[in-house]
Design a protein around this motif. Structure first.
Motif, PDB file in Angstrom:
ATOM      1  N   ALA A 252     -13.254  -2.558  -8.138  1.00  0.00           N
ATOM      2  CA  ALA A 252     -11.904  -3.021  -7.843  1.00  0.00           C
ATOM      3  C   ALA A 252     -11.892  -3.860  -6.573  1.00  0.00           C
ATOM      4  O   ALA A 252     -12.792  -3.768  -5.737  1.00  0.00           O
ATOM      5  N   GLU A 253     -10.839  -4.659  -6.435  1.00  0.00           N
ATOM      6  CA  GLU A 253     -10.720  -5.513  -5.255  1.00  0.00           C
ATOM      7  C   GLU A 253     -10.074  -4.781  -4.086  1.00  0.00           C
ATOM      8  O   GLU A 253     -10.533  -4.905  -2.958  1.00  0.00           O
ATOM      9  N   TYR A 254      -9.003  -4.027  -4.353  1.00  0.00           N
ATOM     10  CA  TYR A 254      -8.298  -3.327  -3.281  1.00  0.00           C
ATOM     11  C   TYR A 254      -8.183  -1.840  -3.601  1.00  0.00           C
ATOM     12  O   TYR A 254      -8.046  -1.449  -4.765  1.00  0.00           O
ATOM     13  N   LEU A 255      -8.185  -1.045  -2.549  1.00  0.00           N
ATOM     14  CA  LEU A 255      -7.944   0.399  -2.668  1.00  0.00           C
ATOM     15  C   LEU A 255      -6.689   0.751  -1.885  1.00  0.00           C
ATOM     16  O   LEU A 255      -6.551   0.380  -0.718  1.00  0.00           O
ATOM     17  N   ILE A 256      -5.773   1.453  -2.531  1.00  0.00           N
ATOM     18  CA  ILE A 256      -4.601   2.012  -1.869  1.00  0.00           C
ATOM     19  C   ILE A 256      -4.661   3.523  -2.019  1.00  0.00           C
ATOM     20  O   ILE A 256      -4.728   4.023  -3.151  1.00  0.00           O
ATOM     21  N   PRO A 257      -4.680   4.282  -0.920  1.00  0.00           N
ATOM     22  CA  PRO A 257      -4.814   5.738  -1.020  1.00  0.00           C
ATOM     23  C   PRO A 257      -3.517   6.430  -1.403  1.00  0.00           C
ATOM     24  O   PRO A 257      -2.418   5.924  -1.171  1.00  0.00           O
ATOM     25  N   MET A 258      -3.654   7.603  -2.006  1.00  0.00           N
ATOM     26  CA  MET A 258      -2.504   8.434  -2.380  1.00  0.00           C
ATOM     27  C   MET A 258      -2.937   9.898  -2.340  1.00  0.00           C
ATOM     28  O   MET A 258      -4.052  10.228  -1.958  1.00  0.00           O
ATOM     29  N   HIS A 259      -2.013  10.774  -2.732  1.00  0.00           N
ATOM     30  CA  HIS A 259      -2.286  12.211  -2.848  1.00  0.00           C
ATOM     31  C   HIS A 259      -2.753  12.803  -1.517  1.00  0.00           C
ATOM     32  O   HIS A 259      -3.732  13.525  -1.431  1.00  0.00           O
ATOM     33  N   TYR A 260      -2.034  12.468  -0.476  1.00  0.00           N
ATOM     34  CA  TYR A 260      -2.253  13.043   0.847  1.00  0.00           C
ATOM     35  C   TYR A 260      -0.951  12.887   1.622  1.00  0.00           C
ATOM     36  O   TYR A 260      -0.031  12.202   1.175  1.00  0.00           O
ATOM     37  N   ARG A 261      -0.807  13.567   2.731  1.00  0.00           N
ATOM     38  CA  ARG A 261       0.309  13.396   3.656  1.00  0.00           C
ATOM     39  C   ARG A 261       1.620  14.027   3.178  1.00  0.00           C
ATOM     40  O   ARG A 261       2.467  14.394   3.982  1.00  0.00           O
ATOM     41  N   THR A 262       1.835  14.179   1.880  1.00  0.00           N
ATOM     42  CA  THR A 262       3.135  14.595   1.355  1.00  0.00           C
ATOM     43  C   THR A 262       3.267  16.111   1.221  1.00  0.00           C
ATOM     44  O   THR A 262       4.176  16.713   1.777  1.00  0.00           O
ATOM     45  N   PHE A 263       2.382  16.729   0.448  1.00  0.00           N
ATOM     46  CA  PHE A 263       2.365  18.179   0.258  1.00  0.00           C
ATOM     47  C   PHE A 263       1.054  18.744   0.806  1.00  0.00           C
ATOM     48  O   PHE A 263      -0.017  18.207   0.485  1.00  0.00           O
ATOM     49  N   PRO A 264       1.084  19.814   1.603  1.00  0.00           N
ATOM     50  CA  PRO A 264      -0.167  20.420   2.087  1.00  0.00           C
ATOM     51  C   PRO A 264      -0.801  21.261   0.976  1.00  0.00           C
ATOM     52  O   PRO A 264      -0.450  22.425   0.766  1.00  0.00           O
ATOM     53  N   LEU A 265      -1.759  20.673   0.267  1.00  0.00           N
ATOM     54  CA  LEU A 265      -2.373  21.347  -0.879  1.00  0.00           C
ATOM     55  C   LEU A 265      -3.826  21.726  -0.637  1.00  0.00           C
ATOM     56  O   LEU A 265      -4.448  22.349  -1.502  1.00  0.00           O
ATOM     57  N   GLY A 266      -4.373  21.351   0.515  1.00  0.00           N
ATOM     58  CA  GLY A 266      -5.752  21.696   0.846  1.00  0.00           C
ATOM     59  C   GLY A 266      -5.837  22.224   2.264  1.00  0.00           C
ATOM     60  O   GLY A 266      -4.877  22.162   3.037  1.00  0.00           O
ATOM     61  N   ASN A 267      -7.006  22.721   2.624  1.00  0.00           N
ATOM     62  CA  ASN A 267      -7.212  23.293   3.955  1.00  0.00           C
ATOM     63  C   ASN A 267      -7.587  22.254   5.006  1.00  0.00           C
ATOM     64  O   ASN A 267      -7.749  22.600   6.181  1.00  0.00           O
ATOM     65  N   GLU A 268      -7.726  20.987   4.627  1.00  0.00           N
ATOM     66  CA  GLU A 268      -8.047  19.961   5.621  1.00  0.00           C
ATOM     67  C   GLU A 268      -6.823  19.671   6.493  1.00  0.00           C
ATOM     68  O   GLU A 268      -5.679  19.789   6.028  1.00  0.00           O
ATOM     69  N   PRO A 269      -7.008  19.303   7.769  1.00  0.00           N
ATOM     70  CA  PRO A 269      -5.881  18.956   8.651  1.00  0.00           C
ATOM     71  C   PRO A 269      -5.088  17.772   8.101  1.00  0.00           C
ATOM     72  O   PRO A 269      -5.608  16.934   7.361  1.00  0.00           O
ATOM     73  N   ASP A 270      -3.823  17.690   8.492  1.00  0.00           N
ATOM     74  CA  ASP A 270      -2.919  16.673   7.949  1.00  0.00           C
ATOM     75  C   ASP A 270      -3.460  15.253   8.085  1.00  0.00           C
ATOM     76  O   ASP A 270      -3.363  14.450   7.160  1.00  0.00           O
ATOM     77  N   ASN A 271      -3.989  14.903   9.248  1.00  0.00           N
ATOM     78  CA  ASN A 271      -4.395  13.517   9.521  1.00  0.00           C
ATOM     79  C   ASN A 271      -5.816  13.197   9.081  1.00  0.00           C
ATOM     80  O   ASN A 271      -6.221  12.027   9.125  1.00  0.00           O
ATOM     81  N   GLU A 272      -6.572  14.206   8.673  1.00  0.00           N
ATOM     82  CA  GLU A 272      -7.988  13.982   8.396  1.00  0.00           C
ATOM     83  C   GLU A 272      -8.257  13.022   7.233  1.00  0.00           C
ATOM     84  O   GLU A 272      -9.144  12.160   7.341  1.00  0.00           O
ATOM     85  N   PRO A 273      -7.555  13.132   6.088  1.00  0.00           N
ATOM     86  CA  PRO A 273      -7.871  12.216   4.977  1.00  0.00           C
ATOM     87  C   PRO A 273      -7.775  10.745   5.360  1.00  0.00           C
ATOM     88  O   PRO A 273      -8.691   9.961   5.081  1.00  0.00           O
ATOM     89  N   GLU A 274      -6.689  10.357   6.028  1.00  0.00           N
ATOM     90  CA  GLU A 274      -6.522   8.949   6.410  1.00  0.00           C
ATOM     91  C   GLU A 274      -7.559   8.532   7.439  1.00  0.00           C
ATOM     92  O   GLU A 274      -8.134   7.437   7.358  1.00  0.00           O
ATOM     93  N   GLU A 275      -7.835   9.398   8.420  1.00  0.00           N
ATOM     94  CA  GLU A 275      -8.821   9.072   9.457  1.00  0.00           C
ATOM     95  C   GLU A 275     -10.204   8.882   8.854  1.00  0.00           C
ATOM     96  O   GLU A 275     -10.931   7.940   9.214  1.00  0.00           O
ATOM     97  N   ARG A 276     -10.580   9.747   7.947  1.00  0.00           N
ATOM     98  CA  ARG A 276     -11.894   9.623   7.314  1.00  0.00           C
ATOM     99  C   ARG A 276     -11.972   8.387   6.418  1.00  0.00           C
ATOM    100  O   ARG A 276     -13.012   7.725   6.339  1.00  0.00           O
ATOM    101  N   LEU A 277     -10.877   8.074   5.734  1.00  0.00           N
ATOM    102  CA  LEU A 277     -10.858   6.886   4.879  1.00  0.00           C
ATOM    103  C   LEU A 277     -11.051   5.623   5.713  1.00  0.00           C
ATOM    104  O   LEU A 277     -11.877   4.764   5.374  1.00  0.00           O
TER     105      LEU A 277
END
Length: 312
Positions: A252-277
């Motif tokens: 693909a040409e572009y990636l847009i992330p989803m399925h984070y930030r909205t509902f706390p469904l995992g044990n990772e910290p809130d900001n970690e998914p975006e920071e790691r991405l």
């Protein structure tokens, strides 16, 4: 579900060893503290005028919910305006007001889980062409007011004028309750003219992304990056590094992330998914191809590996 597919791509419903400890952490450190936090963000009005020919306007509503607008079609995917899912509180308000949407031509639901197939939201939404669900989920939506319900199996195509929908595989599971494991699950290819958008749905990383990319040229991939540290311990969601790996295999040409930030469904910290991405995108030199959206803020993109590149 065929036995071969179930063995390969079905995550199962049983938790893995250590699930008790993980769930104690989840309820104590993730769920309990969120109850007392103010919900952030505010709903905006959608841009009602369609984009120009050859351009897609993509608006992240939150979680896995997106509004896709083309010159001749508007598509709503996994619409969810819930403030709570049981004891899980929504952390950020939906980016668009559900009563201030443009005319919707088609609704897509990736699978039967409560955070993707949200009945109260679907009851409010109207669409000209009806609703598409994976095979086995028709009965969940047929009384929600849609005049037409389509069920799709993996690699099925449906065509609505110049809008083509393809149901794609995933590594997940589709049961709404523990016993109804017959329900299918997956993502969607949404193609309008020369523009192709891939909504992954929920998925762990698996070898099927390369096959999806071989079958379809993808301009924009909407990829899940959160809930990878699942309390159950099951392999059901991608982490950010896996999402970028899958994105590259899709071609693909572009990636847009989803399925984070909205509902706390995992044990990772809130900001970690975006920071790691963002860190992984920088490491691989992909900063210009990974687009992090705010809820309710649309972005317009062209197909054929070129960008209109302006937030609206």
């Amino acid at each position: 579900m065929p036995k071969k597919e179930k063995k390969k791509d079905y995550a199962g419903v049983m938790p893995k060893k250590g699930w008790v400890k993980r769930n104690i952490h989840f309820f104590g450190r993730r769920i309990f503290v969120q109850v007392f936090k103010k919900r952030l963000g505010e709903a905006k009005h959608a841009v009602l005028d369609p984009p120009a020919e050859g351009i897609a306007r993509i608006t992240w509503i939150g979680h896995a919910s997106f509004l896709l607008q083309f010159a001749d079609h508007s598509v709503l995917i996994d619409p969810n305006w819930a403030h709570w899912h049981g004891f899980v509180k929504r952390q950020r308000n939906p980016g668009l007001g559900i009563k201030f949407l443009p005319h919707i031509d088609l609704v897509l639901v990736s699978h039967a889980h409560f955070d993707h197939l949200h009945k109260k939201s679907l009851k409010i939404v109207d669409s000209r062409e009806g609703i598409i669900v994976p095979k086995g989920s028709r009965k969940l939506v047929e009384r929600l007011g849609f005049h037409k319900v389509y069920e799709m199996a993996i690699w099925d195509d449906l065509k609505f004028d110049d809008l083509t929908i393809t149901h794609t595989p995933a590594h997940h599971w589709g049961a709404r309750y523990l016993h109804d494991t017959h329900r299918d699950y997956g993502g969607y290819i949404v193609k309008s003219g020369d523009l192709t958008i891939f909504h992954c749905g929920d998925s762990a990383y698996f070898e099927g992304f390369e096959e999806i990319g071989k079958r379809h040229h993808i301009d924009i991939a909407l990829m899940p990056i959160g809930a990878y540290n699942a309390p159950s311990g099951r392999d059901v969601h991608m982490n950010p590094e896996e999402a970028i790996k899958a994105f590259l295999e899709l071609g693909a040409e572009y990636l847009i992330p989803m399925h984070y930030r909205t509902f706390p469904l995992g044990n990772e910290p809130d900001n970690e998914p975006e920071e790691r991405l963002v860190a992984e995108a920088k490491r691989l030199g992909l900063e210009d191809r990974v687009i992090v959206l705010d809820e309710g803020v649309g972005i317009e993109l062209e197909g054929s590996y070129s960008s209109a590149g302006e937030n609206i």
